[in-house]
Design an enzyme around this catalytic site. Structure first.
Site, PDB file in Angstrom:
ATOM      1  CB  CYS A 177     -64.126  -1.974  -2.160  1.00  0.00           C
ATOM      2  SG  CYS A 177     -64.824  -0.313  -2.189  1.00  0.00           S
ATOM      3  CB  CYS A 234     -64.864  -0.627   1.516  1.00  0.00           C
ATOM      4  SG  CYS A 234     -63.298   0.161   1.133  1.00  0.00           S
ATOM      5  CB  CYS A 260     -63.358   3.301  -2.844  1.00  0.00           C
ATOM      6  SG  CYS A 260     -62.235   2.576  -1.635  1.00  0.00           S
ATOM      7  CD  GLU A 278     -26.542  -7.337 -10.861  1.00  0.00           C
ATOM      8  OE1 GLU A 278     -26.742  -7.252 -12.100  1.00  0.00           O
ATOM      9  OE2 GLU A 278     -27.459  -7.322 -10.033  1.00  0.00           O
ATOM     10  CG  ASP A 291      -2.030  -0.994   1.129  1.00  0.00           C
ATOM     11  OD1 ASP A 291      -2.085  -1.694   0.089  1.00  0.00           O
ATOM     12  OD2 ASP A 291      -2.832  -1.091   2.078  1.00  0.00           O
ATOM     13  CE  LYS A 331     -30.712 -12.928 -11.355  1.00  0.00           C
ATOM     14  NZ  LYS A 331     -31.091 -12.054 -10.238  1.00  0.00           N
ATOM     15  CD  GLU A 365     -22.832 -14.916 -16.302  1.00  0.00           C
ATOM     16  OE1 GLU A 365     -23.220 -13.987 -15.588  1.00  0.00           O
ATOM     17  OE2 GLU A 365     -22.892 -14.897 -17.532  1.00  0.00           O
TER      18      GLU A 365
HETATM   19  O1  JCF Z   1     -25.414 -11.305 -11.884  1.00  0.00           O
HETATM   20  C1  JCF Z   1     -26.468 -10.939 -12.293  1.00  0.00           C
HETATM   21  N1  JCF Z   1     -27.323 -10.376 -11.477  1.00  0.00           N
HETATM   22  C2  JCF Z   1     -26.826 -11.106 -13.730  1.00  0.00           C
HETATM   23  C3  JCF Z   1     -27.952 -10.502 -14.278  1.00  0.00           C
HETATM   24  C4  JCF Z   1     -26.007 -11.892 -14.537  1.00  0.00           C
HETATM   25  C5  JCF Z   1     -26.316 -12.074 -15.861  1.00  0.00           C
HETATM   26  O2  JCF Z   1     -25.531 -12.818 -16.631  1.00  0.00           O
HETATM   27  C6  JCF Z   1     -27.456 -11.461 -16.456  1.00  0.00           C
HETATM   28  C7  JCF Z   1     -28.275 -10.660 -15.634  1.00  0.00           C
HETATM   29  C8  JCF Z   1     -29.396 -10.083 -16.228  1.00  0.00           C
HETATM   30  C9  JCF Z   1     -29.664 -10.281 -17.569  1.00  0.00           C
HETATM   31  N2  JCF Z   1     -27.739 -11.635 -17.795  1.00  0.00           N
HETATM   32  C10 JCF Z   1     -28.806 -11.066 -18.328  1.00  0.00           C
HETATM   33  C11 JCF Z   1     -29.072 -11.283 -19.762  1.00  0.00           C
END
Ligand code: JCF
Length: 684
Positions: free
Chosen positions: A439, A421, A445, A186, A45, A128, A126
């Site tokens: 209702c 209601c 309402c 993301e 660092d 998510k 992958e």
């Molecule tokens: O990591 C995710 N949240 C993520 C969202 C990963 C993906 O490969 C995605 C996605 C949202 C749409 N692929 C698409 C097409």
């Protein structure tokens, strides 16, 4: 931006200074990449700080040498008044969900059938990430724009904020990247830093975030990018959008590898597997790894690895056919049902809502859950005082899934549907054979009026910033508005007289209203809040009628020509436009300046643009709606009546007058088999 220092004489930097600055930047970028992107620090660092201080000193001495992509320029700058909007050139998609292995096998079968490929498919797997989707646009290697996903079509310009994220390169490394490339990923808040930040905030009596996802969303939407710069956001890229001036590999895995070679951060856990068995094995591995990761994941994403195959599979309304998210099971908690209240929705539905003793589930405090309807209450055998199991999955409203009967106390109360209601006192009716009680107060309402206005202002409708639940309640309760159209008649004077409304907020709100007036026809239709007309149906209606007036006049038969509109939805729409009040609301909205761009642009390309089809008779191997949807996805129009403008009439079994008319006018006639071949040739 370079700031001139008036005390200094303007000096032309010597060539060796220019070289030194370039070399320092190159070294800093290199170490930044190792540290933030590869997670493999190359220097201490202290050493890194020394390089950084040297560069800063040189830039201060020679302001002319400061460039936008210098690593010193990630500190943020003065607050913006508001974010501007970004139109995504290619929509940012969401993902269809799989909730178990059966769903995965169905997904795989659909793909094999469509591709006519019996062999196992290569899937890219992958984690998510539970974060915030963003788009990064690079032109000639320089980061020129960052945007949120928004509703997928329009997002917000958060360029200044993404520029503070150390793992997002300000300029791409290496070579061979397209001259214009949009990277999608993301953004998330690392868990370790999240806990540290919240602890510190709590001690200081400041706002704490409910969960890391909210923290990342809140940080990305800071108008003051200096604040964003203080927080340790990072990003994993998962795909690309726009690509111009260059070629990318022909597989998802190849594209991610290319992105990584240009300095973009890609999740090291991504793998390519063969077939569903490989996917399921990967899923199990991630379930085991989940708790050791420094980010939250809510499932695993599987994508067909071949881009040619992805293209062939195409998309549904907002999700690709070639990808799926296999979600982890929802998280559960146990608590006590303290009370049940009845809420009145937009269309009068009276819904029981559970008031719970607050409980933590998956890091979020839950104190309410939906009970859906009285049938559900009966099915659960629920009474007030019961101990219940609740479940929450991602963003959805928590629900009560079962009752722990042996924990039932002596003191209990039955849950009874009110006869009147709770908002307006009108009679509550449950029609024969219907689960939903309603209702009968209609727009008399106040609860229905409020919900209608909330829906109108919501993100996928008019997207009116600042019009939250509290303000809707205030405006309706004070009698200032009773329909969405009244919003646009509000005055500054009326607003500042509201409790807790400062002149500045009132002005901002009026500006937000003004801004919302420019919309699209499909948002406008969706915003009306017609029963069972969701976002996708609204879009189909917009594409079919190209205007609000033709829709207002459409009869049930014509409405059923619209893709996905069956007899029930057609009836709801016709019923909606039977009520004079709804025409008045529309007229008033248009008079106050609400407008939209003429053409709905969702399908402007496709192999069948310019062709008009009429379907008649019974189709045997697919439904008429499916045929319509597939034709429209290729850019064709599908009409209900034959004219000289008709390109083709598709004649199914027992075709009648439309076929005769086509023969009279000399319009080309296709069999069902001809249609199928045509659809398949073009990949729909
Ligand atoms: O990591 C995710 N949240 C993520 C969202 C990963 C993906 O490969 C995605 C996605 C949202 C749409 N692929 C698409 C097409």
């Amino acid at each position: 931006m370079a700031e001139k220092n008036p005390d200094k004489k303007k000096t032309t930097p010597a060539k060796n200074v220019v070289q030194l600055v370039a070399s320092l930047r190159q070294q800093i970028n290199h170490h930044n990449h190792r540290y933030h992107t590869l997670d493999q620090p190359g220097v201490s660092d202290a050493e890194f700080d020394r390089l950084f201080r040297d560069l800063k000193a040189l830039e201060q001495e020679h302001p002319d040498l400061v460039s936008d992509d210098s690593p010193t320029q990630r500190v943020g700058s003065v607050p913006l008044p508001a974010f501007s909007q970004v139109q995504h050139e290619l929509p940012m998609l969401s993902l269809d969900n799989a909730f178990g292995e059966d769903d995965m096998w169905d997904f795989d079968r659909r793909i094999k059938t469509r591709l006519e490929l019996p062999a196992d498919i290569g899937y890219d797997c992958e984690p998510k990430i539970d974060g915030v989707a963003v788009s990064l646009l690079y032109e000639n290697g320089s980061l020129i724009r960052g945007a949120t996903r928004g509703d997928g079509a329009t997002g917000e310009d958060i360029t200044r904020n993404v520029r503070t994220i150390e793992s997002i390169p300000l300029s791409l490394m290496g070579k061979g990247y397209p001259s214009r490339i949009e990277v999608r990923g993301e953004v998330y808040f690392p868990l370790s830093s999240f806990d540290r930040m919240n602890l510190a905030a709590e001690k200081a009596g400041q706002k704490v975030f409910a969960n890391p996802r909210n923290a990342s969303a809140g940080t990305l939407r800071q108008l003051d990018s200096r604040e964003t710069a203080r927080r340790p956001l990072t990003m994993f890229a998962y795909s690309v959008g726009i690509v111009e001036g260059g070629e990318l590999p022909e597989t998802q895995s190849g594209i991610l590898a290319a992105l990584a070679s240009w300095g973009i951060r890609v999740n090291p856990l991504i793998e390519t597997v063969v077939g569903v068995d490989g996917c399921i094995e990967y899923y199990r591995k991630l379930v085991a790894l989940r708790s050791s990761l420094d980010y939250e994941i809510d499932g695993v994403v599987f994508k067909v690895d071949g881009i040619a195959e992805q293209r062939k599979l195409g998309m549904l309304t907002r999700t690709p056919r070639w990808a799926i998210a296999h979600k982890f099971p929802a998280e559960e908690g146990i608590t006590v049902l303290e009370d049940v209240e009845f809420q009145v929705g937009r269309t009068g539905a009276v819904t029981p809502v559970a008031r719970l003793k607050p409980v933590q589930v998956g890091g979020v405090t839950i104190s309410n859950a939906t009970l859906h309807n009285m049938d559900e209450v009966a099915r659960l055998g629920l009474v007030i005082g019961d101990t219940v199991v609740i479940q929450r999955a991602g963003d959805v409203i928590p629900k009560v899934i079962s009752v722990l009967r042996d924990k039932r106390p002596k003191q209990i109360r039955q849950i009874i549907l009110p006869a009147q209601c709770p908002a307006c006192g009108s009679e509550v009716l449950q029609s024969e054979g219907e689960v939903i009680a309603r209702c009968t107060g209609g727009l008399r309402c106040s609860a229905q009026r409020k919900e209608r206005i909330r829906h109108f202002a919501s993100r996928l409708a008019f997207d009116i910033e600042g019009l939250g639940d509290k303000l809707v309640n205030q405006l309706v309760d004070e009698g200032l508005i009773s329909s969405p159209a009244d919003l646009f008649q509000l005055t500054l004077e009326q607003l500042v007289n509201l409790e807790r409304m400062a002149p500045k907020s009132a002005n901002n709100f009026l500006e937000a209203l003004e801004k919302s007036k420019t919309t699209t026809l499909s948002r406008f239709i969706y915003a009306l809040g017609i029963q069972e007309v969701g976002e996708s149906t609204a879009r189909n209606l917009a594409q079919f009628y190209h205007g609000i007036a033709p829709l207002q006049q459409a009869d049930e038969d014509s409405l059923q020509e619209v893709p996905d509109v069956g007899p029930i939805v057609a009836k709801n729409i016709a019923h909606f436009f039977h009520q004079e009040i709804n025409h008045q609301v529309i007229d008033s909205l248009l008079e106050s300046g609400v407008c939209w761009v003429e053409q709905e642009s969702s399908v402007v390309s496709g192999a069948l643009v310019g062709e008009t089809y009429v379907l008649t008779g019974t189709l045997t191997s697919l439904t008429r709606n499916d045929a319509k949807a597939r034709l429209i996805s290729l850019g064709a129009k599908v009409s209900g009546s034959v004219s000289v403008k008709t390109s083709y009439v598709v004649a199914g079994d027992a075709a009648g007058s439309k076929l005769t008319k086509a023969q009279e006018l000399g319009v080309a006639i296709l069999s069902e088999a001809d249609l199928l071949r045509r659809l398949e040739v073009h990949g729909a």
